[in-house]
Design an enzyme around this catalytic site. Sequence first.
Site, PDB file in Angstrom:
ATOM      1  N   ALA A 186      -9.664   5.180   4.127  1.00  0.00           N
ATOM      2  CA  ALA A 186      -9.646   6.323   5.052  1.00  0.00           C
ATOM      3  C   ALA A 186     -10.960   7.097   5.058  1.00  0.00           C
ATOM      4  CB  ALA A 186      -8.513   7.289   4.754  1.00  0.00           C
ATOM      5  N   GLY A 187     -11.349   7.484   6.242  1.00  0.00           N
ATOM      6  CA  GLY A 187     -12.504   8.351   6.404  1.00  0.00           C
ATOM      7  C   GLY A 187     -13.743   7.674   6.968  1.00  0.00           C
ATOM      8  N   LYS A 203       0.870  -1.188   0.000  1.00  0.00           N
ATOM      9  CA  LYS A 203       0.000   0.000   0.000  1.00  0.00           C
ATOM     10  C   LYS A 203       0.900   1.229   0.000  1.00  0.00           C
ATOM     11  CE  LYS A 203      -2.887   2.831   2.957  1.00  0.00           C
ATOM     12  NZ  LYS A 203      -3.804   2.945   4.096  1.00  0.00           N
ATOM     13  N   GLY A 214      -8.283   8.680   9.736  1.00  0.00           N
ATOM     14  CA  GLY A 214      -8.590   8.733  11.165  1.00  0.00           C
ATOM     15  C   GLY A 214      -9.671   9.736  11.549  1.00  0.00           C
ATOM     16  N   ASN A 245      -9.186   1.422   9.561  1.00  0.00           N
ATOM     17  CA  ASN A 245      -8.453   1.069  10.776  1.00  0.00           C
ATOM     18  C   ASN A 245      -9.108   1.713  11.998  1.00  0.00           C
ATOM     19  OD1 ASN A 245      -4.900   0.744  11.493  1.00  0.00           O
ATOM     20  ND2 ASN A 245      -6.568   0.638  12.919  1.00  0.00           N
TER      21      ASN A 245
END
Lengths: 265, 67
Positions: free
Chosen positions: A194-195, A107, A168, A216
């Site tokens: 993300a988001g 990634k 995050g 995550n």
Amino acid sequence: MTPDFTLNDPLIIADRTFTSRLMIGTGKYKDMEETRQAIETSGAEIVTLAVRRTNIGQNPNEPNLLDVISPEKYCILPNTAFCYTAEEAVRTCRLARELLGGHDLVKLEVLGDEKTLYPNVTETLKAAEILINDGFKVMVYTSDDPLIAKRLEDMGCVAVMPLGAPIGSGLGISNPHNIKLILENAQVPIIVDAGVGTPSDATLAMELGCAGVLMNSAVAHAQQPVLMAQAMRKAVECGREGYLAGRMPRKAYASASSPIEGTIS
Amino acid sequence: MIRLTVNGETMQLYSTDNLKQLLESLHLGEKRVAVEVNREIIPQSLHQTTRIREGDRVEIVRAIGGG
């Protein structure tokens, strides 16, 4: 018997076949055990990790993430988080390849700004080119700019991963129209990275037609991460099935569900 | 004795030490790590035959949690 649609709907990235469309990061959990449980419960097959300096003898019995998230069981996706230049990102990927015995799927993320962690697209393009020429299979984190997404695909990235919102932040898919534009032109898997903050964010990404979702914090920072991992698994499956089923057309006015004929008077 | 930098820290070693011995002295001999010497990756198969020299800059990395 109920047909199992997932059996006929594999996710293929760089000739590797996956059943799960949820990809999970291993950062920010309370401990290794919580990491293990959350990842297992999520059903994810692709799991990201970071590459960092070892301690040099200060803590010899430190637990090793690769003992918990075994490369034999999961497809490990090393990331280049906190790299701010193409050079750092390429160096990190090469170290990851050595660390994981020649594993070539990475990634790529090159950041531009500490406050927003927004991708530095020009450095990302540079790094992607070097990595692809060096034989890496690059899954690339980028902005939700459709032109850049297409360019990264044309360069040979095996998956393009636009952000839904800053890393995050948990703000959700802030520009679904851009994600749709990216999807319209894409031949490689488009994965929202993300988001995502809630299961409904993940479902929305999948309903738009994304090939998967990578997250995550949404799991690790939930009040109960393992329960959230389960919710996210369902949310991604749910959104995928909804996308495949095809939504009903929107109408401006009501349309009765019950027949009009035969009403009593 | 020779002086080198490991993960940003200055260290002293006997000049006969190879990379494998360096890792063992740091209790990293059996761990899953990857190593760079002066920005060049040294594959695990070459650790034993790679000599450490004065002024070398060594980076030793491992996998940790990340998104």
